[in-house]
Design a protein around this motif. Structure first.
Motif, short mmCIF file in Angstrom:
data_model
loop_
_atom_site.label_atom_id
_atom_site.label_comp_id
_atom_site.label_asym_id
_atom_site.label_seq_id
_atom_site.Cartn_x
_atom_site.Cartn_y
_atom_site.Cartn_z
N VAL A 73 0.87 -1.18 0.00
CA VAL A 73 0.00 0.00 0.00
C VAL A 73 0.91 1.24 0.00
N TRP A 74 0.82 2.01 -1.07
CA TRP A 74 1.61 3.24 -1.18
C TRP A 74 1.09 4.25 -0.17
N HIS A 75 2.02 4.93 0.52
CA HIS A 75 1.62 5.93 1.51
C HIS A 75 2.75 6.94 1.74
N ALA A 76 2.34 8.10 2.22
CA ALA A 76 3.25 9.16 2.65
C ALA A 76 2.70 9.68 3.97
N ALA A 77 3.51 10.46 4.69
CA ALA A 77 3.05 11.00 5.97
C ALA A 77 3.61 12.39 6.18
N SER A 78 2.81 13.23 6.84
CA SER A 78 3.30 14.55 7.21
C SER A 78 2.71 14.94 8.55
N CYS A 79 3.42 15.83 9.21
CA CYS A 79 2.99 16.32 10.52
C CYS A 79 3.46 17.77 10.62
N LYS A 80 2.56 18.69 10.28
CA LYS A 80 2.93 20.11 10.18
C LYS A 80 3.38 20.71 11.50
N ASN A 81 2.69 20.38 12.58
CA ASN A 81 2.95 21.04 13.87
C ASN A 81 3.69 20.16 14.86
N GLY A 82 4.12 19.00 14.45
CA GLY A 82 4.81 18.08 15.36
C GLY A 82 3.81 17.17 16.05
N GLY A 83 4.30 16.04 16.50
CA GLY A 83 3.45 15.08 17.17
C GLY A 83 4.26 13.92 17.71
N LYS A 84 3.54 12.94 18.19
CA LYS A 84 4.21 11.77 18.76
C LYS A 84 3.36 10.55 18.47
N MET A 85 4.01 9.44 18.11
CA MET A 85 3.28 8.21 17.84
C MET A 85 4.12 7.01 18.22
N LEU A 86 3.43 5.91 18.41
CA LEU A 86 4.07 4.62 18.58
C LEU A 86 3.92 3.89 17.26
N SER A 87 4.98 3.27 16.80
CA SER A 87 4.96 2.56 15.53
C SER A 87 5.40 1.12 15.75
N ILE A 88 4.58 0.21 15.24
CA ILE A 88 4.90 -1.21 15.28
C ILE A 88 5.19 -1.64 13.85
N PHE A 89 6.27 -2.36 13.67
CA PHE A 89 6.66 -2.85 12.36
C PHE A 89 6.67 -4.37 12.40
N HIS A 90 5.68 -4.99 11.74
CA HIS A 90 5.57 -6.44 11.70
C HIS A 90 6.26 -6.98 10.46
N LYS A 91 7.10 -7.96 10.63
CA LYS A 91 7.90 -8.55 9.55
C LYS A 91 8.80 -7.50 8.91
N GLY A 92 9.30 -6.62 9.74
CA GLY A 92 10.20 -5.59 9.26
C GLY A 92 11.29 -5.30 10.28
N GLN A 93 12.36 -4.76 9.81
CA GLN A 93 13.49 -4.43 10.68
C GLN A 93 13.77 -2.94 10.60
N PHE A 94 12.72 -2.15 10.81
CA PHE A 94 12.85 -0.71 10.72
C PHE A 94 13.87 -0.17 11.72
N ASP A 95 13.97 -0.80 12.87
CA ASP A 95 14.96 -0.39 13.87
C ASP A 95 16.38 -0.53 13.32
N LEU A 96 16.63 -1.55 12.54
CA LEU A 96 17.96 -1.74 11.96
C LEU A 96 18.21 -0.72 10.84
N TYR A 97 17.15 -0.31 10.16
CA TYR A 97 17.24 0.76 9.17
C TYR A 97 17.66 2.07 9.86
N LEU A 98 17.02 2.39 10.98
CA LEU A 98 17.39 3.58 11.74
C LEU A 98 18.86 3.52 12.17
N GLU A 99 19.27 2.35 12.62
CA GLU A 99 20.67 2.16 13.02
C GLU A 99 21.61 2.41 11.85
N ARG A 100 21.28 1.86 10.69
CA ARG A 100 22.12 2.04 9.51
C ARG A 100 22.21 3.52 9.14
N LEU A 101 21.06 4.20 9.13
CA LEU A 101 21.06 5.62 8.79
C LEU A 101 21.94 6.43 9.73
N SER A 102 21.94 6.05 11.00
CA SER A 102 22.72 6.80 12.00
C SER A 102 24.23 6.71 11.75
#
Length: 144
Positions: free
Chosen positions: A90-119
């Motif tokens: 499912v194609w998607h984009a996200a924006s948050c004009k004024n700032g915010g906070k969310m909890l994100s769960i990634f099922h069958k994904g290693q998004f945390d390792l992506y963040l580590e790589r980017l760092s």
């Protein structure tokens, strides 16, 4: 060794980027790559370009602010207490004009390792479009 995982408030692998500040609360390393859980503070002006995942399901639970999720056929304004689930392909984009906070769960994904790589990447790495596309694809993130 404990049988559970406990991460205190303000703790976890800490990735503070230009557009958001993430704390990894559960690493995919602890779940054999099946699940990761991230607390994400979106800075004002946050924008995540249109993309999709072939394998990963994303679940967003909004804690603060309003997060705009843009899909091909619809745009959703998610507010505190709202949950949005984005299945694979499912194609998607996200924006948050004024700032915010969310909890994100990634099922069958290693998004945390992506963040580590980017760092660990340099400014010249980020400027290299082919490299960024390759790194994103390695972590099941496909942009147009």
């Amino acid at each position: 060794m404990t049988e559970f995982n406990f991460v205190e408030h303000g703790k976890g692998d800490n990735y503070n980027y230009a557009q958001d500040h993430c704390f990894v609360k559960l690493s995919s390393r602890e779940t054999n790559g099946t699940l990761s859980f991230v607390e994400d503070t979106l800075k004002p002006g946050f924008y995540l370009a249109r993309h999709h995942h072939k394998i990963m399901t994303e679940i967003f639970y909004i804690l603060e602010g309003e997060v705009e999720l843009i899909f091909d056929q619809e745009t959703v304004i998610a507010k505190p207490g709202d949950t949005v689930t984005v299945p694979p392909n499912v194609w998607h984009a996200a924006s948050c004009k004024n700032g915010g906070k969310m909890l994100s769960i990634f099922h069958k994904g290693q998004f945390d390792l992506y963040l580590e790589r980017l760092s660990k990447m340099s400014d010249s790495d980020f400027a290299n479009a082919a490299l960024m596309k390759s790194v994103s694809a390695e972590f099941d993130i496909y942009e147009e």
